[in-house]
Design a protein around this motif. Structure first.
Motif, short mmCIF file in Angstrom:
data_model
loop_
_atom_site.label_atom_id
_atom_site.label_comp_id
_atom_site.label_asym_id
_atom_site.label_seq_id
_atom_site.Cartn_x
_atom_site.Cartn_y
_atom_site.Cartn_z
N UNK A 186 0.81 -1.21 0.00
CA UNK A 186 0.00 0.00 0.00
C UNK A 186 0.84 1.26 0.00
N UNK A 187 1.92 1.26 0.81
CA UNK A 187 2.81 2.42 0.85
C UNK A 187 3.50 2.62 -0.49
N UNK A 188 3.92 1.53 -1.12
CA UNK A 188 4.56 1.62 -2.43
C UNK A 188 3.60 2.24 -3.46
N UNK A 189 2.35 1.81 -3.44
CA UNK A 189 1.36 2.34 -4.39
C UNK A 189 1.10 3.82 -4.15
N UNK A 190 1.06 4.20 -2.88
CA UNK A 190 0.86 5.63 -2.57
C UNK A 190 2.02 6.46 -3.10
N UNK A 191 3.23 5.98 -2.91
CA UNK A 191 4.40 6.72 -3.42
C UNK A 191 4.41 6.74 -4.95
N UNK A 192 3.98 5.66 -5.57
CA UNK A 192 3.88 5.66 -7.04
C UNK A 192 2.93 6.77 -7.51
N UNK A 193 1.84 6.92 -6.78
CA UNK A 193 0.88 7.98 -7.11
C UNK A 193 1.52 9.36 -6.95
N UNK A 194 2.27 9.56 -5.88
CA UNK A 194 2.86 10.87 -5.62
C UNK A 194 3.93 11.25 -6.62
N UNK A 227 7.53 23.59 -0.48
CA UNK A 227 8.39 23.11 0.60
C UNK A 227 9.86 22.95 0.20
N UNK A 228 10.17 23.19 -1.06
CA UNK A 228 11.55 23.09 -1.50
C UNK A 228 12.06 21.67 -1.66
N UNK A 229 11.19 20.69 -1.59
CA UNK A 229 11.55 19.28 -1.79
C UNK A 229 10.35 18.56 -2.37
N UNK A 230 10.50 17.28 -2.69
CA UNK A 230 9.42 16.57 -3.36
C UNK A 230 9.39 15.11 -2.90
N UNK A 231 8.26 14.42 -3.06
CA UNK A 231 8.18 13.01 -2.66
C UNK A 231 9.04 12.13 -3.57
N UNK A 232 9.53 11.03 -2.99
CA UNK A 232 10.26 10.02 -3.76
C UNK A 232 9.69 8.65 -3.39
N UNK A 233 10.01 7.67 -4.18
CA UNK A 233 9.60 6.29 -3.89
C UNK A 233 10.52 5.74 -2.80
N UNK A 234 9.96 5.47 -1.63
CA UNK A 234 10.78 5.03 -0.50
C UNK A 234 10.78 3.51 -0.34
N UNK A 235 9.97 2.83 -1.11
CA UNK A 235 9.93 1.36 -1.07
C UNK A 235 10.69 0.81 -2.27
N UNK A 236 11.61 -0.08 -2.03
CA UNK A 236 12.36 -0.69 -3.13
C UNK A 236 12.57 -2.17 -2.83
N UNK A 237 13.24 -2.85 -3.74
CA UNK A 237 13.34 -4.31 -3.64
C UNK A 237 14.15 -4.77 -2.43
N UNK A 238 14.94 -3.89 -1.84
CA UNK A 238 15.80 -4.30 -0.73
C UNK A 238 15.19 -4.00 0.64
#
Length: 354
Positions: A88-96, A111-122
């Motif tokens: 679910x968290x991965x899908x939310x980050x994909x959306x962002x 805010x001077x920054x942006x969301x990134x995908x924080x879930x990865x294969x490791x």
């Protein structure tokens, strides 16, 4: 970014953007026709992660996921549950991070920054086995099924003997569990049955009016409508159970004018949660292992049909599985059955049985 108008100056822009992100993601999931039972847990899972991290999504990092996952494992959360949270968290980050939704640009602006995908294969769990159910969860043996049904039948007589109300409900519940097992149904499939969902089968007249069970609320897949299937009666005793209940017991309910096969005294139909609670009550009273639950009756149906020699493909279609491998996972054939199969095959190959 319609959800966060740039022409409006907000007092707490972080909270406004966070809630807008959640609203937008919920809308995206609903546009895919995902059910509420899918959407709501995903939203609540992301909210829990946000609370754990103490940061808004544009400041999340993979380290947050590592710490969160370790904390959940420390609380002995089931592996399948953790993988669901991570997915679910991965899908939310994909959306962002999808440029089509513009969250990256809006966050950079504010805010001077942006969301990134924080879930990865490791740092997320992989689905490496076909089934992750607890090993203790298994099909009931035939003797255990009989003990469960005997206890359910005994409750009818016990309530009637004491002159209490509720013997009709006890009879209804006994019939319900027998139908779940007798047709290999999921709980929701069973509770959503109507009286018109049973039909005759010209090739099996001995089953009478209850030869075919039309399942109209089968398990949906990825936003699809509920899947339908026809389940053919395999054990003649199911006819007796259904006929007796439908003709003698169900009419005693004042609310039985509606279509529900399993009505309640208040005019609705029994719920999935009710089936779970009632099964647990009967299971414990019958002295069966606490890890067994109503879905185990469906596993028992598959196992016992296979042990009785029914064709595996027939069984697969009966329970509505797309893949035969799924049906195989449901089967927990006994050691006696495997030994008999082994002996019969060896005798055929070696001529030992002649």
């Amino acid at each position: 970014m319609a959800l966060v108008p740039s022409s409006v100056r907000h007092l707490h822009p972080e909270e406004v953007v966070w809630e807008a992100m959640m609203t937008g993601w919920a809308a995206q999931m609903r546009s895919r026709a995902l059910s509420v039972s899918t959407v709501e847990p995903r939203l609540s899972g992301v909210r829990r992660f946000m609370t754990f991290s103490g940061e808004y999504p544009w400041r999340w990092s993979p380290d947050d996921v590592d710490a969160w996952s370790a904390e959940l494992l420390g609380r002995r959360v089931a592996r399948s549950t953790l993988r669901g949270y991570q997915a679910g968290l991965r899908l939310f980050c994909d959306y962002l991070v999808d440029a089509r939704y513009g969250w990256g640009e809006r966050c950079l602006e504010l805010f001077g920054t942006h969301p990134v995908q924080v879930c990865h294969e490791w740092n997320t769990m992989r689905h490496v086995v076909d089934v992750e159910a607890r090993p203790a969860v298994r099909p009931l043996t035939r003797e255990e099924v009989q003990r469960l049904f005997d206890h359910a039948d005994d409750q009818v007589e016990a309530v009637r003997r004491l002159g209490r109300k509720g013997w009709q409900a006890a009879w209804r519940d006994a019939a319900l569990f027998k139908v779940i097992y007798g047709f290999g149904l999921r709980r929701r499939e069973a509770v959503m049955l109507d009286t018109v969902d049973f039909h005759r089968n010209a090739v099996a007249p001995e089953f009478g009016a209850f030869a075919i069970c039309q399942v109209r609320y089968g398990k949906a897949m990825r936003g699809s409508p509920p899947r339908r299937r026809s389940v053919l009666g395999a054990w003649p005793w199911t006819t007796t159970v259904l006929a007796e209940y439908v003709e003698q017991i169900r009419p005693l309910y004042a609310t039985a004018r509606g279509p529900a096969l399993w009505p309640t005294e208040r005019g609705g139909r029994v719920s999935v949660d009710y089936v779970t609670r009632r099964f647990a009550e009967y299971r414990d009273a019958a002295g069966l292992p606490a890890e067994l639950h109503p879905h185990c009756l469906r596993h028992s149906y598959v196992t016992h049909l296979i042990e009785d020699g029914w064709d595996p493909t027939f069984v697969q279609h009966q329970v509505g599985h797309i893949w035969g491998s799924t049906t195989a996972l449901y089967s927990g054939v006994s050691g006696d059955f495997k030994n008999q199969t082994l002996r019969a095959t060896l005798d055929r190959l070696t001529g030992g049985g002649s």
